[in-house]
Design an enzyme around this catalytic site. Structure first.
Site, short mmCIF file in Angstrom:
data_model
loop_
_atom_site.label_atom_id
_atom_site.label_comp_id
_atom_site.label_asym_id
_atom_site.label_seq_id
_atom_site.Cartn_x
_atom_site.Cartn_y
_atom_site.Cartn_z
N CYS A 56 17.25 87.27 26.76
CA CYS A 56 16.13 86.84 25.86
C CYS A 56 16.88 86.96 24.32
CB CYS A 56 15.01 88.29 25.84
SG CYS A 56 13.83 88.01 24.70
N CYS A 60 15.74 93.78 20.45
CA CYS A 60 14.86 94.93 20.91
C CYS A 60 15.96 95.87 21.27
CB CYS A 60 13.83 94.63 21.78
SG CYS A 60 12.59 93.43 21.14
N CYS A 63 15.89 97.27 24.84
CA CYS A 63 15.71 96.50 26.07
C CYS A 63 17.01 95.91 26.88
CB CYS A 63 14.93 95.32 25.48
SG CYS A 63 14.34 94.17 27.10
N CYS A 100 0.59 92.43 36.34
CA CYS A 100 1.05 92.15 34.93
C CYS A 100 2.55 91.43 34.98
CB CYS A 100 1.39 93.61 34.23
SG CYS A 100 1.83 93.38 32.70
N CYS A 131 -2.71 89.79 33.83
CA CYS A 131 -2.12 90.03 32.50
C CYS A 131 -0.79 89.45 32.45
CB CYS A 131 -1.99 91.92 32.51
SG CYS A 131 -1.33 92.46 30.99
N CYS A 191 -3.86 94.04 25.54
CA CYS A 191 -3.04 95.48 25.81
C CYS A 191 -1.88 95.64 25.00
CB CYS A 191 -2.52 95.36 27.45
SG CYS A 191 -1.50 96.41 27.74
N ARG A 264 -2.58 104.10 29.07
CA ARG A 264 -1.54 103.98 30.42
C ARG A 264 -0.33 104.67 29.95
NH1 ARG A 264 -0.80 98.50 31.03
NH2 ARG A 264 -2.75 98.37 31.79
N1 SAM Z 1 9.15 89.83 25.94
C1 SAM Z 1 7.99 90.39 25.79
C2 SAM Z 1 7.80 91.02 24.74
O1 SAM Z 1 8.50 91.74 24.23
O2 SAM Z 1 6.54 91.28 24.37
C3 SAM Z 1 7.58 90.88 27.26
C4 SAM Z 1 8.44 91.89 28.18
S1 SAM Z 1 9.00 93.43 27.06
C5 SAM Z 1 9.90 93.95 28.30
C6 SAM Z 1 7.38 94.37 27.23
C7 SAM Z 1 7.53 95.87 26.86
O3 SAM Z 1 8.18 96.73 27.39
C8 SAM Z 1 8.35 96.29 25.37
O4 SAM Z 1 7.63 95.73 24.35
C9 SAM Z 1 8.29 97.56 25.48
O5 SAM Z 1 7.37 98.29 24.67
C10 SAM Z 1 8.54 98.12 26.91
N2 SAM Z 1 9.97 98.38 27.21
C11 SAM Z 1 10.89 97.60 27.35
N3 SAM Z 1 12.03 98.06 27.65
C12 SAM Z 1 11.94 99.42 27.67
C13 SAM Z 1 12.60 100.80 27.59
N4 SAM Z 1 13.77 100.71 28.18
N5 SAM Z 1 11.83 101.94 27.71
C14 SAM Z 1 10.54 101.95 27.58
N6 SAM Z 1 9.63 100.58 27.39
C15 SAM Z 1 10.31 99.46 27.42
C1 DTB Z 2 4.51 98.07 28.81
O1 DTB Z 2 4.21 98.72 27.99
N1 DTB Z 2 5.57 98.61 29.52
C2 DTB Z 2 5.88 97.82 30.56
C3 DTB Z 2 4.74 96.74 30.44
N2 DTB Z 2 4.20 96.80 29.28
C4 DTB Z 2 5.29 95.22 30.36
C5 DTB Z 2 7.22 97.51 30.69
C6 DTB Z 2 8.05 98.45 30.67
C7 DTB Z 2 9.67 98.37 30.90
C8 DTB Z 2 10.56 99.35 31.16
C9 DTB Z 2 11.99 98.97 31.28
C10 DTB Z 2 12.40 98.11 32.32
O2 DTB Z 2 11.90 98.25 33.44
O3 DTB Z 2 13.28 96.95 31.85
FE1 SF4 Z 3 12.91 90.08 24.90
FE2 SF4 Z 3 12.86 92.72 25.80
FE3 SF4 Z 3 12.47 92.12 23.13
FE4 SF4 Z 3 10.53 91.62 25.29
S1 SF4 Z 3 11.30 93.52 24.84
S2 SF4 Z 3 11.44 90.40 23.36
S3 SF4 Z 3 12.18 90.90 26.98
S4 SF4 Z 3 14.37 91.80 24.28
#
Ligand code: SAM
Ligand code: DTB
Ligand code: SF4
Length: 338
Positions: A56, A60, A63, A100, A131, A191, A264
């Site tokens: 990506c 973030c 992530c 989702c 979703c 959401c 949630r």
């Molecule tokens: N790329 C898209 C975005 O950022 O909207 C969708 C996928 S992104 C992984 C969705 C959400 O997962 C993020 O906004 C974050 O709140 C959650 N998330 C990702 N990594 C996480 C982590 N290590 N711990 C907790 N929540 C996480």
């Molecule tokens: C949200 O708030 N949490 C979900 C979903 N929306 C997309 C994702 C959690 C991701 C946790 C870290 C991972 O598995 O990479």
């Molecule tokens: Fe990309 Fe992860 Fe950020 Fe979503 S949360 S925009 S997948 S870096």
């Protein structure tokens, strides 16, 4: 103001007062409000599918899928529609009502979009709620999603506006609000939630809940994630930084601030005890991510959640539409084979 009434003019002071109440008073108030709007012994379940993993362009800090973070996640091509359908069938069979589908994109490209639309169509045809979480969208894409009947769009704010630049620099808090606004204006349910435990202060958590609570339309669901610290990300060292009582307080405050929203209990359940999760349900959480995997990290096994629900007398919300559709199909098959 009457208890449990929906309002959109919260002040930080009011929210801080709720968050900082004696724990028993907070849980009691949240549970009282919860019972005004929901069945207290029912939890909605959504299953995640990572339709496009890794690589990506966003940065973030939490992530595993950011190309900037040195994690051991494989960058993969977008999933085939057939594979999504197979995973949806497994999720539905286990009792999840919503699928989702998440993609590691800053925003979807024109080329990728037709396949995403196909995914929504096939999952909807099974009677499951759909979703998507794909990053930023333009108006044309939003309209196309509306046209295929997408039920929910997930777009998290993650943290307060003030703390946001410490976590993400490749987009702004306002970019996120703009996408949410456009999605809501198109009549798609939103959401949107956040992450607790990234080094933000108590006040940042209050500010985040204030932003949601003051939206013209409260998000239909608010996922509250406990940070899953991932090796190779800048937040890998943030282990055991959040007291579980603080996390439960945020859940209960979200319930009070948004009485009609599904709250949630999201990422991070692997590190919460069953007892802490039970307190989250008591404090008004009424939805979970269900299934052994989140996007790239582990989630409690479905069997474990089922036994926790059984101990608590909690039922999984049913999808009546999908059940009647399945019954209809079964009777058609019986007729055809008679
Ligand atoms: N790329 C898209 C975005 O950022 O909207 C969708 C996928 S992104 C992984 C969705 C959400 O997962 C993020 O906004 C974050 O709140 C959650 N998330 C990702 N990594 C996480 C982590 N290590 N711990 C907790 N929540 C996480
Ligand atoms: C949200 O708030 N949490 C979900 C979903 N929306 C997309 C994702 C959690 C991701 C946790 C870290 C991972 O598995 O990479
Ligand atoms: Fe990309 Fe992860 Fe950020 Fe979503 S949360 S925009 S997948 S870096």
């Amino acid at each position: 103001m009457k208890l449990g009434e929906v309002k959109h003019n919260w002040t930080t002071k009011q929210i801080r007062k709720i968050m900082d109440m004696p724990f028993n008073d907070l849980i009691f108030q949240a549970q009282t409000i919860h019972r005004m709007h929901f069945n207290p012994n029912e939890v909605q379940t959504s299953t995640l599918v990572n339709i496009k993993s890794g690589g990506c362009a966003e940065d973030c800090a939490y992530c595993s899928q950011s190309a900037r973070n040195q994690t051991n996640i494989e960058k993969e091509q977008m999933m085939e529609v057939q594979e999504v359908l197979e995973q949806a069938l497994v999720a539905q069979e286990r009792g999840a009502t919503r699928l989702c589908m998440g993609a590691a994109w800053r925003n979807p490209t024109k080329k990728d979009f037709p396949r995403v639309l196909e995914m929504v169509k096939v999952v909807k045809a099974m009677g499951m709620e759909t979703c998507l979480t794909l990053g930023m969208l333009d108006e044309i894409q939003i309209q196309q999603l509306k046209d295929v009947g997408l039920d929910y769009y997930n777009h998290n704010l993650d943290t307060s506006e003030a703390f946001y630049p410490q976590i993400i620099t490749t987009r702004t808090f306002q970019d996120r609000l703009d996408t949410i606004d456009k999605v809501q204006k198109a009549g798609i349910n939103v959401c949107s939630g956040g992450i607790i435990g990234m080094g933000e202060q108590h006040k940042d958590r209050a500010e985040l809940l204030k932003t949601f609570g003051n939206m013209h339309i409260h998000p239909n669901s608010v996922p509250i994630n406990l940070l899953v610290p991932i090796e190779g990300t800048p937040l890998a060292h943030m282990r055991d930084k959040t007291d579980s009582f603080e996390f439960i307080r945020i859940i209960a405050t979200a319930r009070i601030v948004m009485p009609q929203t599904y709250v949630r209990l999201s990422a991070g359940r692997m590190t919460l005890t069953d007892e802490a999760q039970a307190l989250c349900f008591m404090g008004g959480a009424n939805s979970i991510f269900y299934g052994d995997k989140l996007l790239t990290t582990d989630n409690p096994e479905a069997g474990h959640d089922e036994s926790l629900f059984a101990k608590l007398g909690i039922q999984m919300q049913r999808n009546i539409k999908a059940e009647s559709q399945a019954k209809k199909m079964a009777s058609q098959i019986t007729e055809l084979t008679a």
